[in-house]
Motif scaffolding. Structure first.
Motif, PDB file in Angstrom:
ATOM      1  N   TRP A  59      87.915 -36.420  -1.385  1.00  0.00           N
ATOM      2  CA  TRP A  59      86.564 -36.473  -0.815  1.00  0.00           C
ATOM      3  C   TRP A  59      86.791 -36.466   0.694  1.00  0.00           C
ATOM      4  O   TRP A  59      87.457 -37.369   1.217  1.00  0.00           O
ATOM      5  CB  TRP A  59      85.903 -37.770  -1.277  1.00  0.00           C
ATOM      6  N   VAL A  60      86.290 -35.456   1.390  1.00  0.00           N
ATOM      7  CA  VAL A  60      86.555 -35.397   2.822  1.00  0.00           C
ATOM      8  C   VAL A  60      85.312 -35.748   3.624  1.00  0.00           C
ATOM      9  O   VAL A  60      84.184 -35.409   3.248  1.00  0.00           O
ATOM     10  CB  VAL A  60      87.116 -34.020   3.281  1.00  0.00           C
ATOM     11  N   PHE A  61      85.553 -36.447   4.713  1.00  0.00           N
ATOM     12  CA  PHE A  61      84.476 -36.873   5.597  1.00  0.00           C
ATOM     13  C   PHE A  61      84.789 -36.325   6.981  1.00  0.00           C
ATOM     14  O   PHE A  61      85.871 -36.580   7.521  1.00  0.00           O
ATOM     15  CB  PHE A  61      84.417 -38.402   5.621  1.00  0.00           C
ATOM     16  N   LEU A  62      83.878 -35.539   7.536  1.00  0.00           N
ATOM     17  CA  LEU A  62      84.129 -34.878   8.819  1.00  0.00           C
ATOM     18  C   LEU A  62      83.313 -35.551   9.925  1.00  0.00           C
ATOM     19  O   LEU A  62      82.173 -35.963   9.689  1.00  0.00           O
ATOM     20  CB  LEU A  62      83.740 -33.402   8.746  1.00  0.00           C
ATOM     21  N   ALA A  63      83.908 -35.637  11.104  1.00  0.00           N
ATOM     22  CA  ALA A  63      83.194 -36.260  12.221  1.00  0.00           C
ATOM     23  C   ALA A  63      83.495 -35.518  13.504  1.00  0.00           C
ATOM     24  O   ALA A  63      84.658 -35.281  13.826  1.00  0.00           O
ATOM     25  CB  ALA A  63      83.638 -37.716  12.364  1.00  0.00           C
ATOM     26  N   GLY A  74      85.139 -30.059  11.899  1.00  0.00           N
ATOM     27  CA  GLY A  74      84.231 -28.930  11.709  1.00  0.00           C
ATOM     28  C   GLY A  74      84.791 -27.600  12.169  1.00  0.00           C
ATOM     29  O   GLY A  74      84.235 -26.541  11.851  1.00  0.00           O
ATOM     30  N   THR A  75      85.886 -27.628  12.926  1.00  0.00           N
ATOM     31  CA  THR A  75      86.405 -26.373  13.495  1.00  0.00           C
ATOM     32  C   THR A  75      87.935 -26.332  13.386  1.00  0.00           C
ATOM     33  O   THR A  75      88.576 -27.362  13.141  1.00  0.00           O
ATOM     34  CB  THR A  75      86.038 -26.246  14.993  1.00  0.00           C
ATOM     35  N   GLY A  76      88.491 -25.155  13.581  1.00  0.00           N
ATOM     36  CA  GLY A  76      89.923 -24.968  13.791  1.00  0.00           C
ATOM     37  C   GLY A  76      90.836 -25.651  12.782  1.00  0.00           C
ATOM     38  O   GLY A  76      90.643 -25.559  11.568  1.00  0.00           O
ATOM     39  N   LEU A  77      91.843 -26.348  13.315  1.00  0.00           N
ATOM     40  CA  LEU A  77      92.860 -26.965  12.464  1.00  0.00           C
ATOM     41  C   LEU A  77      92.285 -28.101  11.620  1.00  0.00           C
ATOM     42  O   LEU A  77      92.713 -28.318  10.480  1.00  0.00           O
ATOM     43  CB  LEU A  77      94.013 -27.493  13.330  1.00  0.00           C
ATOM     44  N   GLY A  78      91.319 -28.824  12.192  1.00  0.00           N
ATOM     45  CA  GLY A  78      90.679 -29.901  11.436  1.00  0.00           C
ATOM     46  C   GLY A  78      89.941 -29.347  10.232  1.00  0.00           C
ATOM     47  O   GLY A  78      90.036 -29.874   9.121  1.00  0.00           O
ATOM     48  N   ARG A  79      89.236 -28.254  10.451  1.00  0.00           N
ATOM     49  CA  ARG A  79      88.488 -27.664   9.343  1.00  0.00           C
ATOM     50  C   ARG A  79      89.434 -27.121   8.267  1.00  0.00           C
ATOM     51  O   ARG A  79      89.195 -27.307   7.069  1.00  0.00           O
ATOM     52  CB  ARG A  79      87.575 -26.544   9.856  1.00  0.00           C
ATOM     53  N   ALA A  80      90.512 -26.460   8.708  1.00  0.00           N
ATOM     54  CA  ALA A  80      91.480 -25.931   7.734  1.00  0.00           C
ATOM     55  C   ALA A  80      92.051 -27.062   6.884  1.00  0.00           C
ATOM     56  O   ALA A  80      92.222 -26.929   5.665  1.00  0.00           O
ATOM     57  CB  ALA A  80      92.601 -25.191   8.464  1.00  0.00           C
ATOM     58  N   THR A  81      92.312 -28.201   7.528  1.00  0.00           N
ATOM     59  CA  THR A  81      92.864 -29.352   6.784  1.00  0.00           C
ATOM     60  C   THR A  81      91.820 -29.937   5.844  1.00  0.00           C
ATOM     61  O   THR A  81      92.133 -30.272   4.687  1.00  0.00           O
ATOM     62  CB  THR A  81      93.363 -30.433   7.775  1.00  0.00           C
TER      63      THR A  81
END
Ligand code: NAP
Length: 301
Positions: free
Chosen positions: A49-53, A32-39
């Motif tokens: 299809w992306v799944f965020l946790a 949801g934030t930072g580098l994870g979100r950019a990826t």
């Protein structure tokens, strides 16, 4: 599966073909934030299809909505990666909603600056359990599914450029990330026969609100961090995302157990000779002239 349109604000600068991740389901912890979100955004733009946790619903929900508003496919779930039961439920949810899982970016982390003599057991635990235990729980839950279903999978673990050297005042993070590097190499060998690749990325300093709030509290510190990097600049979350999607894709099928450093040369500066790069070119001109004078004085061989 519905396919995401492969257009968006970054389409022009991307080095990848627009269907690099088409048909793939990618789980991004801390997405949801930072580098994870950019990826996550880049993976969605490239057809995944992306799944965020992550723990905070407002973090991953906002990112999911952002991706959907660009025409991508995204979902999420509140998960504390320190809790194996929540991690197991997360992986089951991905399979229930998306029907499959192809790759994981183990990106969740905590970190803070402190003298090690001031650390409390709770502070040490919070970071190491998120970084090391969390990466293990997520990796194991995904791999158990891949192994039992005889499907390949890819794990990409986020470490740091101090995973090899340690980092004063960042002890829990340094210890946790060194553990994740060992985990990456151990699992790469153990799970290769199941078609599971395990790689890592070791970023140097990349401005994100999370990292900067905890680690770079003022502009003087940012300037000295930048000064220390041979490339003379900080990283960009989009550069991280490019590397992450490449490792998550099928483009490098023989690469496993690798850790790719992306830090503008920062960790290699290491010894004090690296600091010589700050000397003016006059210094090197004088060294060269001295070598030439000495050579001229030597008798011919
Ligand atoms: P960030 O935005 O603070 O990312 C950390 C993420 O981890 C957040 O999304 C957070 O979301 C999640 N998280 C924290 N504890 C969690 C838990 N117990 N369970 C699940 N999720 C949890 O910082 P970042 O800079 O993008 O960092 C991303 C990764 O890059 C980290 O692994 C970090 O160590 C690594 N890294 C960053 C840099 C840099 O300079 N930016 C350099 C080297 C390495 P919630 O709060 O919603 O849980």
């Amino acid at each position: 599966m519905v396919e995401a349109p492969r257009t968006g604000p970054d389409a022009a600068r991307s080095p990848f073909r627009p269907d690099l991740l088409r048909g793939k389901v990618i789980l991004v912890t801390g997405g949801g934030t930072g580098l994870g979100r950019a990826t996550a955004e880049e993976a969605a733009r490239l057809g995944a299809w992306v799944f965020l946790a992550s723990r905070k619903e407002d973090h991953w929900k906002e990112a999911v909505e952002g991706i959907r508003s660009q025409g991508g496919i995204a979902d999420g779930r509140s998960t504390d990666v320190r809790d194996p039961a929540q991690v197991q439920a997360l992986v089951e949810e991905v399979y229930r909603v998306a029907g499959r899982l192809d790759g994981v970016l183990n990106n969740s982390a905590g970190n803070f600056l402190a003298r090690s003599e001031d650390l409390t057991p709770g502070g040490f635990d919070a970071v190491v359990r998120t970084v090391l235990y969390g990466t293990f729980y997520v990796s194991q839950a995904a791999a158990r599914r891949w192994i039992s279903e005889r499907t390949p999978g890819t794990l990409v673990n986020v470490v740091t450029s101090y995973s090899w050297t340690g980092a004063p005042y960042l002890l829990p993070s340094a210890a946790g990330k060194a553990g994740v590097l060992a985990l990456t190499r151990s699992l790469a060998v153990e799970w290769a026969r199941h078609g599971i690749r395990v790689n890592a990325i070791a970023p140097g300093p990349i401005p994100t609100p999370g990292a900067w709030r905890q680690l770079i509290p003022n502009t003087d510190m940012e300037a000295s961090v930048r000064e220390h990097i041979p490339a003379g600049r900080l990283g960009d979350p989009r550069e991280f995302a490019d590397l992450a999607v490449l490792l998550l894709s099928d483009a490098l099928p023989f690469v496993t157990g690798e850790c790719v450093v992306m830090d503008g040369g920062e960790w290699l500066v290491g010894n004090s000779f690296g600091e010589l790069r700050h000397l003016p070119s006059r210094f090197w001109d004088e060294r060269l002239a001295e070598h030439q004078r000495n050579r001229a004085k030597r008798p011919p061989a």
